[in-house]
Design a protein around this motif. Structure first.
Motif, short mmCIF file in Angstrom:
data_model
loop_
_atom_site.label_atom_id
_atom_site.label_comp_id
_atom_site.label_asym_id
_atom_site.label_seq_id
_atom_site.Cartn_x
_atom_site.Cartn_y
_atom_site.Cartn_z
N GLY A 42 9.50 0.55 10.22
CA GLY A 42 8.53 -0.63 9.74
C GLY A 42 7.77 -0.04 8.86
O GLY A 42 7.88 1.31 8.70
N PRO A 43 6.85 -0.59 8.11
CA PRO A 43 5.94 0.00 7.02
C PRO A 43 4.99 0.76 7.80
O PRO A 43 4.45 0.46 8.82
CB PRO A 43 5.53 -1.21 6.53
CG PRO A 43 6.27 -2.66 6.63
CD PRO A 43 7.02 -2.23 7.89
N GLU A 44 4.63 1.76 6.98
CA GLU A 44 3.47 2.78 7.37
C GLU A 44 2.31 2.65 6.32
O GLU A 44 2.57 3.17 5.30
CB GLU A 44 3.98 4.22 7.51
CG GLU A 44 5.12 4.42 8.52
CD GLU A 44 5.71 5.78 8.80
OE1 GLU A 44 5.87 6.32 9.82
OE2 GLU A 44 5.87 6.36 7.68
N PHE A 45 1.15 2.66 7.03
CA PHE A 45 -0.14 2.61 6.20
C PHE A 45 -0.22 3.71 5.42
O PHE A 45 -0.02 4.86 5.77
CB PHE A 45 -1.24 2.45 7.04
CG PHE A 45 -2.71 2.32 6.34
CD1 PHE A 45 -3.28 3.45 6.44
CD2 PHE A 45 -3.13 1.44 5.59
CE1 PHE A 45 -4.57 3.80 5.91
CE2 PHE A 45 -4.18 1.56 5.06
CZ PHE A 45 -5.07 2.67 5.07
N LEU A 46 -0.79 3.65 4.23
CA LEU A 46 -1.20 4.61 3.25
C LEU A 46 -2.72 4.74 2.97
O LEU A 46 -3.18 5.73 3.23
CB LEU A 46 -0.32 4.48 2.12
CG LEU A 46 1.15 5.06 1.95
CD1 LEU A 46 1.89 4.74 0.77
CD2 LEU A 46 1.76 6.25 2.75
N ILE A 47 -2.98 3.78 2.24
CA ILE A 47 -4.47 3.85 1.79
C ILE A 47 -5.05 2.17 1.61
O ILE A 47 -4.06 1.21 1.41
CB ILE A 47 -4.59 4.50 0.48
CG1 ILE A 47 -5.94 4.77 0.06
CG2 ILE A 47 -3.64 3.79 -0.57
CD1 ILE A 47 -6.42 5.65 -1.08
N TYR A 48 -6.34 2.00 1.82
CA TYR A 48 -6.72 0.59 1.71
C TYR A 48 -8.01 0.68 0.74
O TYR A 48 -8.69 1.65 0.76
CB TYR A 48 -7.12 0.24 3.44
CG TYR A 48 -8.22 -0.77 3.33
CD1 TYR A 48 -9.28 -0.44 4.01
CD2 TYR A 48 -8.34 -1.92 2.73
CE1 TYR A 48 -10.50 -1.13 4.12
CE2 TYR A 48 -9.49 -2.85 2.69
CZ TYR A 48 -10.45 -2.47 3.78
OH TYR A 48 -11.61 -3.32 3.71
N PHE A 49 -8.11 -0.19 -0.07
CA PHE A 49 -9.10 -0.33 -0.83
C PHE A 49 -9.89 -1.47 -0.77
O PHE A 49 -9.49 -2.75 -0.40
CB PHE A 49 -8.75 -0.51 -2.55
CG PHE A 49 -8.32 0.96 -3.10
CD1 PHE A 49 -6.95 1.06 -3.03
CD2 PHE A 49 -9.05 1.51 -3.93
CE1 PHE A 49 -6.39 2.37 -3.50
CE2 PHE A 49 -8.45 2.75 -4.41
CZ PHE A 49 -6.96 3.17 -4.12
#
Lengths: 113, 111
Positions: A42-49
């Protein structure tokens, strides 16, 4: 545009090179997210703006990864000194506000040879 | 951080039958979202269910959430060949806007 767009759709590079991946969020969406998906996972979180600032960069794997969103709209994910393990599909998503539904772009498939 | 775990990992059913996928998690959530993905690329949002909701419907889709059991289910009724895809649950924790995905359920509809 009508949805989140990402360019390029595919990127092949050599080990050690620098790459930039671009994300255009849905117009008016204040929150923008980057995820990375390896084959079979599954997708893995990197960064959030939130706006122009990185509100959470806890998912960036190391200091070779960096992302910017200078005007609060388009974002660029930058990877220095690429390694073969960086090969994956990089997904961008945006939401109107934090904690709202996240809408994903088609992704950029990065292959590091 | 917690991760949703989908069950089963793979499911094959005949066209027209119903498909049920489950997602379990460990800690409190703000909301849970279900996504569909075809051919390993773009994720399509299906349904968002908040922690104070128990059931939501969208067309042939029905999602339930049981916060006491920390589980959610996605039901697709009257399946079609076009429903063949991977389905992911994604968790959002309070005060944390990022989504945490499981490894997905690979659904195959046999014509």
């Amino acid at each position: 545009g009508a949805g989140v767009s990402q360019t390029p759709s595919n990127k092949v590079t050599e080990k050690g090179k620098y790459v930039e991946l671009r994300c255009d969020p849905i117009s008016g969406h204040t929150a923008l997210y980057w995820y990375r998906q390896s084959l079979g996972q599954g997708p893995e979180f990197l960064i959030y703006f939130q706006g122009t600032g990185a509100a959470d960069d806890s998912g960036l794997p190391n200091d070779r990864f960096f992302a910017v969103r200078p005007e609060g709209s388009v974002s660029t994910l930058k990877i220095q000194r690429t390694e073969r393990g960086d090969s994956a599909v990089y997904l961008c998503a945006s939401s109107l506000n934090p904690a709202d539904t996240q809408y994903f772009g088609p992704g950029t498939r990065l292959t590091v040879l | 951080s917690q991760q949703g775990e989908e069950d089963p990992q793979a499911l094959s059913i005949q066209e027209g039958e119903n498909a049920t996928m489950n997602c379990s998690y460990k800690t409190s959530i703000n909301n849970l979202q279900w996504y569909r993905q075809n051919s390993g690329r773009g994720l399509v949002h299906l349904i968002l269910i908040r922690s104070n909701e128990r059931e939501k419907h969208s067309g042939r889709l029905r999602v339930t959430l049981d916060t006491s059991k920390k589980s959610s289910s996605l039901l697709i009724t009257a399946s079609r060949a076009a429903d063949t895809a991977s389905y992911f649950c994604a968790l959002s924790n309070f005060g944390n806007e990022k989504l945490t995905f499981g490894t997905g359920t690979r659904l195959t509809i046999i014509p």
